[in-house]
Design a protein around this motif. Structure first.
Motif, PDB file in Angstrom:
ATOM      1  N   MET A 133       0.738  -1.182   0.078  1.00  0.00           N
ATOM      2  CA  MET A 133       0.041  -0.075   0.164  1.00  0.00           C
ATOM      3  C   MET A 133       0.698   1.027  -0.081  1.00  0.00           C
ATOM      4  O   MET A 133       0.338   2.450  -0.297  1.00  0.00           O
ATOM      5  N   SER A 134       2.098   1.241   0.393  1.00  0.00           N
ATOM      6  CA  SER A 134       2.968   2.342   0.327  1.00  0.00           C
ATOM      7  C   SER A 134       3.067   2.804  -1.086  1.00  0.00           C
ATOM      8  O   SER A 134       3.143   4.125  -1.375  1.00  0.00           O
ATOM      9  N   ALA A 135       2.970   1.820  -1.956  1.00  0.00           N
ATOM     10  CA  ALA A 135       2.976   2.374  -3.512  1.00  0.00           C
ATOM     11  C   ALA A 135       1.722   3.206  -3.808  1.00  0.00           C
ATOM     12  O   ALA A 135       1.843   4.386  -4.574  1.00  0.00           O
ATOM     13  N   VAL A 136       0.809   2.759  -3.425  1.00  0.00           N
ATOM     14  CA  VAL A 136      -0.575   3.522  -3.526  1.00  0.00           C
ATOM     15  C   VAL A 136      -0.519   4.761  -2.796  1.00  0.00           C
ATOM     16  O   VAL A 136      -0.981   5.745  -3.698  1.00  0.00           O
ATOM     17  N   LEU A 137      -0.137   5.015  -1.531  1.00  0.00           N
ATOM     18  CA  LEU A 137       0.029   6.296  -0.825  1.00  0.00           C
ATOM     19  C   LEU A 137       0.942   7.149  -1.574  1.00  0.00           C
ATOM     20  O   LEU A 137       0.750   8.436  -1.854  1.00  0.00           O
ATOM     21  N   SER A 138       2.153   6.482  -2.139  1.00  0.00           N
ATOM     22  CA  SER A 138       3.052   7.400  -2.770  1.00  0.00           C
ATOM     23  C   SER A 138       2.571   8.012  -4.080  1.00  0.00           C
ATOM     24  O   SER A 138       2.685   9.222  -4.458  1.00  0.00           O
ATOM     25  N   GLY A 139       2.065   7.237  -4.829  1.00  0.00           N
ATOM     26  CA  GLY A 139       1.190   7.565  -6.059  1.00  0.00           C
ATOM     27  C   GLY A 139       0.289   8.806  -5.960  1.00  0.00           C
ATOM     28  O   GLY A 139       0.313   9.704  -6.496  1.00  0.00           O
ATOM     29  N   LEU A 140      -0.555   8.410  -5.065  1.00  0.00           N
ATOM     30  CA  LEU A 140      -1.755   9.347  -4.785  1.00  0.00           C
ATOM     31  C   LEU A 140      -0.948  10.673  -4.141  1.00  0.00           C
ATOM     32  O   LEU A 140      -1.786  11.751  -4.536  1.00  0.00           O
ATOM     33  N   GLY A 141      -0.066  10.509  -3.278  1.00  0.00           N
ATOM     34  CA  GLY A 141       0.498  11.812  -2.788  1.00  0.00           C
ATOM     35  C   GLY A 141       1.163  12.544  -3.670  1.00  0.00           C
ATOM     36  O   GLY A 141       0.800  13.832  -3.763  1.00  0.00           O
ATOM     37  N   VAL A 142       1.790  12.284  -4.991  1.00  0.00           N
ATOM     38  CA  VAL A 142       2.154  12.955  -5.762  1.00  0.00           C
ATOM     39  C   VAL A 142       1.075  13.728  -6.569  1.00  0.00           C
ATOM     40  O   VAL A 142       1.140  14.950  -6.991  1.00  0.00           O
ATOM     41  N   ILE A 143       0.086  12.949  -7.200  1.00  0.00           N
ATOM     42  CA  ILE A 143      -1.086  13.490  -7.717  1.00  0.00           C
ATOM     43  C   ILE A 143      -1.703  14.537  -6.954  1.00  0.00           C
ATOM     44  O   ILE A 143      -1.731  15.668  -7.400  1.00  0.00           O
ATOM     45  N   TRP A 144      -1.909  14.256  -5.584  1.00  0.00           N
ATOM     46  CA  TRP A 144      -2.614  15.341  -4.667  1.00  0.00           C
ATOM     47  C   TRP A 144      -1.776  16.778  -4.717  1.00  0.00           C
ATOM     48  O   TRP A 144      -2.271  17.740  -4.744  1.00  0.00           O
ATOM     49  N   ALA A 145      -0.424  16.483  -4.561  1.00  0.00           N
ATOM     50  CA  ALA A 145       0.467  17.563  -4.323  1.00  0.00           C
ATOM     51  C   ALA A 145       0.515  18.377  -5.714  1.00  0.00           C
ATOM     52  O   ALA A 145       0.427  19.706  -5.465  1.00  0.00           O
ATOM     53  N   VAL A 146       0.548  17.909  -6.835  1.00  0.00           N
ATOM     54  CA  VAL A 146       0.334  18.670  -8.131  1.00  0.00           C
ATOM     55  C   VAL A 146      -0.716  19.433  -8.207  1.00  0.00           C
ATOM     56  O   VAL A 146      -1.073  20.572  -8.669  1.00  0.00           O
TER      57      VAL A 146
ATOM     58  N   VAL B  15      -9.396   8.774  -4.560  1.00  0.00           N
ATOM     59  CA  VAL B  15      -9.456   8.885  -2.902  1.00  0.00           C
ATOM     60  C   VAL B  15      -9.736   7.536  -2.329  1.00  0.00           C
ATOM     61  O   VAL B  15      -9.253   6.883  -1.575  1.00  0.00           O
ATOM     62  N   LEU B  16     -10.925   6.788  -3.217  1.00  0.00           N
ATOM     63  CA  LEU B  16     -11.145   5.335  -2.743  1.00  0.00           C
ATOM     64  C   LEU B  16     -10.466   4.285  -3.199  1.00  0.00           C
ATOM     65  O   LEU B  16     -10.646   3.187  -3.139  1.00  0.00           O
ATOM     66  N   ILE B  17      -9.607   4.464  -4.038  1.00  0.00           N
ATOM     67  CA  ILE B  17      -8.559   3.495  -4.489  1.00  0.00           C
ATOM     68  C   ILE B  17      -8.051   2.717  -3.420  1.00  0.00           C
ATOM     69  O   ILE B  17      -7.547   1.380  -3.508  1.00  0.00           O
ATOM     70  N   ILE B  18      -7.575   3.243  -2.322  1.00  0.00           N
ATOM     71  CA  ILE B  18      -6.971   2.580  -1.068  1.00  0.00           C
ATOM     72  C   ILE B  18      -8.024   1.438  -0.691  1.00  0.00           C
ATOM     73  O   ILE B  18      -7.292   0.436  -0.665  1.00  0.00           O
ATOM     74  N   PRO B  19      -8.917   1.906  -0.214  1.00  0.00           N
ATOM     75  CA  PRO B  19      -9.850   0.759   0.235  1.00  0.00           C
ATOM     76  C   PRO B  19     -10.158  -0.219  -0.913  1.00  0.00           C
ATOM     77  O   PRO B  19     -10.434  -1.348  -0.645  1.00  0.00           O
ATOM     78  N   SER B  20     -10.517   0.221  -1.961  1.00  0.00           N
ATOM     79  CA  SER B  20     -10.719  -0.585  -3.078  1.00  0.00           C
ATOM     80  C   SER B  20      -9.658  -1.625  -3.515  1.00  0.00           C
ATOM     81  O   SER B  20     -10.035  -2.792  -3.668  1.00  0.00           O
ATOM     82  N   PHE B  21      -8.463  -1.079  -3.671  1.00  0.00           N
ATOM     83  CA  PHE B  21      -7.291  -2.123  -3.655  1.00  0.00           C
ATOM     84  C   PHE B  21      -7.048  -3.171  -2.448  1.00  0.00           C
ATOM     85  O   PHE B  21      -6.748  -4.449  -2.651  1.00  0.00           O
ATOM     86  N   VAL B  22      -7.317  -2.741  -1.231  1.00  0.00           N
ATOM     87  CA  VAL B  22      -7.198  -3.610  -0.155  1.00  0.00           C
ATOM     88  C   VAL B  22      -8.372  -4.706  -0.006  1.00  0.00           C
ATOM     89  O   VAL B  22      -7.961  -5.861  -0.032  1.00  0.00           O
TER      90      VAL B  22
END
Length: 310
Positions: free
Chosen positions: A1-14, A293-300
């Motif tokens: 899940m660290s990959a999910v959070l990392s990818g999402l973090g970059v998108i949200w930051a931009v 946003v919901l990709i985290i619970p979805s992938f889990v």
């Protein structure tokens, strides 16, 4: 899940950077229109060309490509039917919802997710190939037809298809891959620069579009957003699983990988289509945000159900 959070973090930051630039007046919100035009005419075609030119299309042909194509096409068809005959959306909004339900953020989130969760970025390559070579050009051609504003003739539709930069970039990129032509660095370098600008420009324009907006403004599109999100994160991965397992007999890691890649969140290109047709802005933005946003619970959930034993 660290990959999910990392990818999402970059998108949200931009995206947040785009909003900050607009909110502080450094870049006016009106800048999103020229940014979108830049992406459509140069950035995205360059990205499509590079993706296909560098892909080994022969190696990607097979079950993963078929699963990616079938699951995305069926998801698109399901939303189109719901949008037109149940939700009673306009043709333009139906197209945007269809795009939101089927087109995945394969390159920006799919690559790191496939690399760190599945062990290889090759698992997302068939999704990218299908989208860049077929689905994305087809949806943008449909957007151009709807943007005309009146019933187009066969001749006018043909002219619009012929002028679509995504279609030609897909054709030329595919031809380069199949023929094995090696282009000189003098040609590739500027295309790489333009292709690399596509994603950040879309994200910044996306962030600019939220300047001055109130969450209540999305209420009118809430039902359509919910349907598009459900189709993208629930229906499409289920279709991918059923297709991979029962149609092609996949199992183990291959089955898990194809299911996971079918459930990637919506690409920001849906917002670009809304800009092209002049409608459905809230539907596009809402679906992109909700699925991201919901990709985290979805992938889990997918990992818990399908990933057991792989």
């Amino acid at each position: 899940m660290s990959a999910v959070l990392s990818g999402l973090g970059v998108i949200w930051a931009v995206i947040a950077l785009g909003w900050i630039l607009g909110a502080t007046g450094i870049v006016g919100p009106e800048a999103k229109d020229p940014l979108n035009r830049l992406v459509y005419t140069l950035g995205l075609p360059a990205l499509v060309f590079l993706t296909l030119a560098r892909a080994n299309i022969a190696e990607l042909l097979g079950t993963p490509l078929a699963v990616a194509g079938i699951s995305a096409s069926l998801a698109a068809l399901i939303f189109w039917l719901l949008g037109r005959f149940v939700l009673r959306l306009s043709p333009a909004c139906t197209l945007i919802g269809t795009m939101g339900s089927s087109l995945a953020n394969a390159a920006y989130l799919g690559v790191p997710l496939a690399q760190y969760i599945l062990g290889s970025a090759a698992h997302v390559a068939p999704v990218i190939l299908f989208q860049m070579g077929i689905l994305t050009p087809a949806l943008f051609i449909a957007a151009d037809v709807l943007a005309v504003g009146h019933r187009p003739s066969v001749r006018s539709v043909g002219a619009m298809i012929g002028k679509n930069p995504l279609l030609w970039s897909a054709i030329v990129g595919g031809a380069v891959s199949v023929t094995g032509i090696t282009l000189p660095q003098l040609v590739i370098a500027p295309i790489e620069i333009l292709g690399g600008a596509a994603v950040p420009c879309i994200l910044i324009a996306f962030g600019l579009s939220f300047v001055g907006e109130h969450p209540a403004a999305f209420r009118l599109a809430a039902l359509a957003i919910s349907v598009a999100t459900s189709v993208k994160l629930i229906v499409q991965p289920v279709l991918g699983y059923l297709c991979a397992r029962f149609l092609f007999g996949a199992s183990g890691l291959d089955l898990f990988a194809m299911t996971l890649m079918s459930g990637l969140p919506t690409a920001q290109n849906a917002y670009l289509v809304a800009f092209r047709v002049g409608q459905g802005d809230y539907l596009a933005r809402g679906t992109v945000l909700a699925t991201t946003v919901l990709i985290i619970p979805s992938f889990v959930l997918i990992a818990a159900i399908v990933g057991v034993g792989t």
